[in-house]
Design a protein around this motif. Sequence first.
Motif, mmCIF file in Angstrom:
data_model
loop_
_atom_site.group_PDB
_atom_site.id
_atom_site.type_symbol
_atom_site.label_atom_id
_atom_site.label_comp_id
_atom_site.label_asym_id
_atom_site.label_seq_id
_atom_site.Cartn_x
_atom_site.Cartn_y
_atom_site.Cartn_z
ATOM 1 N N MET A 126 53.334 36.411 60.039
ATOM 2 C CA MET A 126 52.186 35.755 59.412
ATOM 3 C C MET A 126 52.662 34.877 58.261
ATOM 4 S SD MET A 126 49.033 38.463 59.400
ATOM 5 C CE MET A 126 49.751 39.533 58.173
ATOM 6 N N ASN A 127 51.864 33.853 57.948
ATOM 7 C CA ASN A 127 52.225 32.972 56.848
ATOM 8 C C ASN A 127 51.172 32.998 55.745
ATOM 9 O OD1 ASN A 127 50.384 30.446 56.793
ATOM 10 N ND2 ASN A 127 50.869 30.662 58.963
ATOM 11 N N ALA A 128 51.628 32.779 54.525
ATOM 12 C CA ALA A 128 50.728 32.685 53.369
ATOM 13 C C ALA A 128 50.974 31.356 52.675
ATOM 14 C CB ALA A 128 50.989 33.831 52.399
ATOM 15 N N HIS A 129 49.907 30.735 52.225
ATOM 16 C CA HIS A 129 50.023 29.535 51.404
ATOM 17 C C HIS A 129 49.725 29.938 49.965
ATOM 18 C CE1 HIS A 129 49.952 27.716 55.336
ATOM 19 N NE2 HIS A 129 50.113 26.510 54.824
ATOM 20 N N VAL A 130 50.639 29.595 49.065
ATOM 21 C CA VAL A 130 50.522 30.027 47.664
ATOM 22 C C VAL A 130 50.452 28.809 46.743
ATOM 23 C CG1 VAL A 130 51.582 32.273 48.057
ATOM 24 C CG2 VAL A 130 53.038 30.332 47.469
ATOM 25 N N PHE A 131 49.711 28.961 45.652
ATOM 26 C CA PHE A 131 49.351 27.822 44.801
ATOM 27 C C PHE A 131 49.773 28.074 43.355
ATOM 28 C CE2 PHE A 131 46.742 27.878 48.516
ATOM 29 C CZ PHE A 131 46.528 26.544 48.838
ATOM 30 N N PRO A 132 50.506 27.113 42.750
ATOM 31 C CA PRO A 132 51.049 27.315 41.399
ATOM 32 C C PRO A 132 50.005 27.196 40.299
ATOM 33 C CG PRO A 132 51.567 25.111 42.162
ATOM 34 C CD PRO A 132 50.909 25.819 43.318
ATOM 35 N N GLY A 133 50.406 27.669 39.109
ATOM 36 C CA GLY A 133 49.532 27.623 37.943
ATOM 37 C C GLY A 133 50.050 26.677 36.876
ATOM 38 N N GLN A 134 49.541 26.871 35.672
ATOM 39 C CA GLN A 134 49.854 25.984 34.559
ATOM 40 C C GLN A 134 51.357 25.953 34.284
ATOM 41 O OE1 GLN A 134 46.782 26.376 31.723
ATOM 42 N NE2 GLN A 134 47.787 25.211 30.124
ATOM 43 N N GLY A 135 51.860 24.767 33.966
ATOM 44 C CA GLY A 135 53.287 24.597 33.724
ATOM 45 C C GLY A 135 53.970 23.825 34.840
ATOM 46 N N LYS A 178 47.381 26.156 58.137
ATOM 47 C CA LYS A 178 46.705 27.231 58.871
ATOM 48 C C LYS A 178 47.163 28.573 58.298
ATOM 49 C CE LYS A 178 46.052 24.864 63.287
ATOM 50 N NZ LYS A 178 46.468 24.822 64.711
ATOM 51 N N PRO A 179 46.753 28.885 57.064
ATOM 52 C CA PRO A 179 47.229 30.126 56.439
ATOM 53 C C PRO A 179 46.573 31.369 57.039
ATOM 54 C CG PRO A 179 45.617 29.062 55.027
ATOM 55 C CD PRO A 179 45.849 28.128 56.179
ATOM 56 N N ASP A 180 47.363 32.432 57.141
ATOM 57 C CA ASP A 180 46.805 33.738 57.480
ATOM 58 C C ASP A 180 46.264 34.416 56.225
ATOM 59 O OD1 ASP A 180 47.502 33.811 60.321
ATOM 60 O OD2 ASP A 180 49.575 33.824 59.604
ATOM 61 N N SER A 181 46.787 33.999 55.067
ATOM 62 C CA SER A 181 46.278 34.467 53.775
ATOM 63 C C SER A 181 46.681 33.447 52.719
ATOM 64 C CB SER A 181 46.842 35.849 53.417
ATOM 65 O OG SER A 181 48.247 35.786 53.250
ATOM 66 N N VAL A 182 46.054 33.551 51.548
ATOM 67 C CA VAL A 182 46.382 32.668 50.429
ATOM 68 C C VAL A 182 46.500 33.499 49.158
ATOM 69 C CG1 VAL A 182 45.264 30.605 51.395
ATOM 70 C CG2 VAL A 182 43.925 32.173 49.964
ATOM 71 N N ALA A 183 47.157 32.909 48.160
ATOM 72 C CA ALA A 183 47.227 33.510 46.826
ATOM 73 C C ALA A 183 47.533 32.397 45.843
ATOM 74 C CB ALA A 183 48.310 34.594 46.757
ATOM 75 N N PHE A 203 42.201 29.429 41.829
ATOM 76 C CA PHE A 203 41.062 28.536 42.106
ATOM 77 C C PHE A 203 41.413 27.558 43.229
ATOM 78 C CE2 PHE A 203 40.078 30.247 37.999
ATOM 79 C CZ PHE A 203 38.697 30.312 37.947
ATOM 80 N N SER A 204 42.641 27.035 43.210
ATOM 81 C CA SER A 204 43.101 26.159 44.295
ATOM 82 C C SER A 204 43.068 26.907 45.619
ATOM 83 C CB SER A 204 44.528 25.674 44.022
ATOM 84 O OG SER A 204 44.670 25.146 42.733
ATOM 85 N N ALA A 205 43.534 28.151 45.602
ATOM 86 C CA ALA A 205 43.567 28.970 46.818
ATOM 87 C C ALA A 205 42.161 29.203 47.364
ATOM 88 C CB ALA A 205 44.254 30.303 46.522
ATOM 89 N N LEU A 206 41.193 29.375 46.477
ATOM 90 C CA LEU A 206 39.818 29.658 46.908
ATOM 91 C C LEU A 206 39.126 28.426 47.488
ATOM 92 C CD1 LEU A 206 38.698 32.023 44.005
ATOM 93 C CD2 LEU A 206 38.945 32.624 46.427
ATOM 94 N N VAL A 207 39.567 27.238 47.091
ATOM 95 C CA VAL A 207 39.064 26.027 47.748
ATOM 96 C C VAL A 207 39.764 25.867 49.101
ATOM 97 C CG1 VAL A 207 38.921 23.500 47.627
ATOM 98 C CG2 VAL A 207 38.438 24.885 45.593
ATOM 99 N N ILE A 224 42.312 36.398 50.470
ATOM 100 C CA ILE A 224 43.059 35.987 49.288
ATOM 101 C C ILE A 224 43.576 37.247 48.597
ATOM 102 C CG2 ILE A 224 40.897 35.843 47.927
ATOM 103 C CD1 ILE A 224 42.395 33.714 46.186
ATOM 104 N N TYR A 225 44.851 37.223 48.230
ATOM 105 C CA TYR A 225 45.441 38.302 47.431
ATOM 106 C C TYR A 225 45.282 37.890 45.979
ATOM 107 C CZ TYR A 225 47.514 40.476 51.560
ATOM 108 O OH TYR A 225 47.713 41.107 52.776
#
Length: 294
Positions: free
Chosen positions: A1-10, A80-85, A92-96, A222-223
């Motif tokens: 399975m694959n996850a797409h992950v989204f960075p934060g501030q910085g 086509k993510p199986d999950s996001v974080a 917030f990016s992951a939830l969009v 979403i994790y």
Amino acid sequence: MNAHVFPGQGAQFVGMGLDLYEKYPIAQEMFAQANDILGFSITDIMFEGTVEDLKQTKVTQPAIFLHSVILSKVMGEDFKPDSVAGHSLGEFSALVANCTLSFENGLQLVSRRAMAMQKACELKPGTMAVVLGLDDATVEKACAEISGVVVPANYNCPGQLVISGEVDAINEACIQLKEAGARRAMALPVGGAFHSPLMEPAGEELAAAIEEATFNDPKCPIYQNVSTTAVTDPSEIKKNLIAQLTAPVKWTQSVQNMSKDGTSKFIEVGPGKVLQGLVKKIAPDVETFAAETQ
């Protein structure tokens, strides 16, 4: 399975998003929409602003959000993510990306969050520090024994934990953690004590905004930073998102759980490569990639 992950501030950088704007009509539409929603030209700052311009709280958080979300849109069939974080703001990016939030609602919430956090920083000044080379339990114990507010804020990967709190308490913690064997314990150039009780003044404002927004059933789990487990219930997602302001970002634990649940491929969607490095330190057997556009 694959996850797409989204960075934060910085993760921001000068010129961010310009390549997407120049190449993709949908990016042009979304950036124009963002300027209207925010009430100022964030594209001018992202594309042509200085490092200092990008450090403004009202700019930094929406800029990273926009870069990440628009990148996910132009990935086409590759997204086509199986999950996001997402790491802190990246949630917030992951939830969009997984369709829990609309683009408009997501951007409005990120903007409200940034402004609320800025107010909290002015009301209760604080700072953060990175601690390297100690196990989590040692850092947690040191924080608990110091008078004043100092708490674990970001569990980034084994041996890297960021603490947050009052300036004097952070300085004292750095001294004690170095004595305890930390390879490094130093203050970070940030504007406040994020993910600590000092952010409580921002909580009420953000909670009201989140309760007003429409949260849909996500297309994939979403994790979340607070729970560290797969979440699909919109009401639970809301609760965790509000708690995230004052609670630690449990990135280490989230990635560990994703790996245990069968995720073997992590794709970082957004500016920078920080999360790829952290994921490899947490789960050495998984594969990591940067998002590719079509």
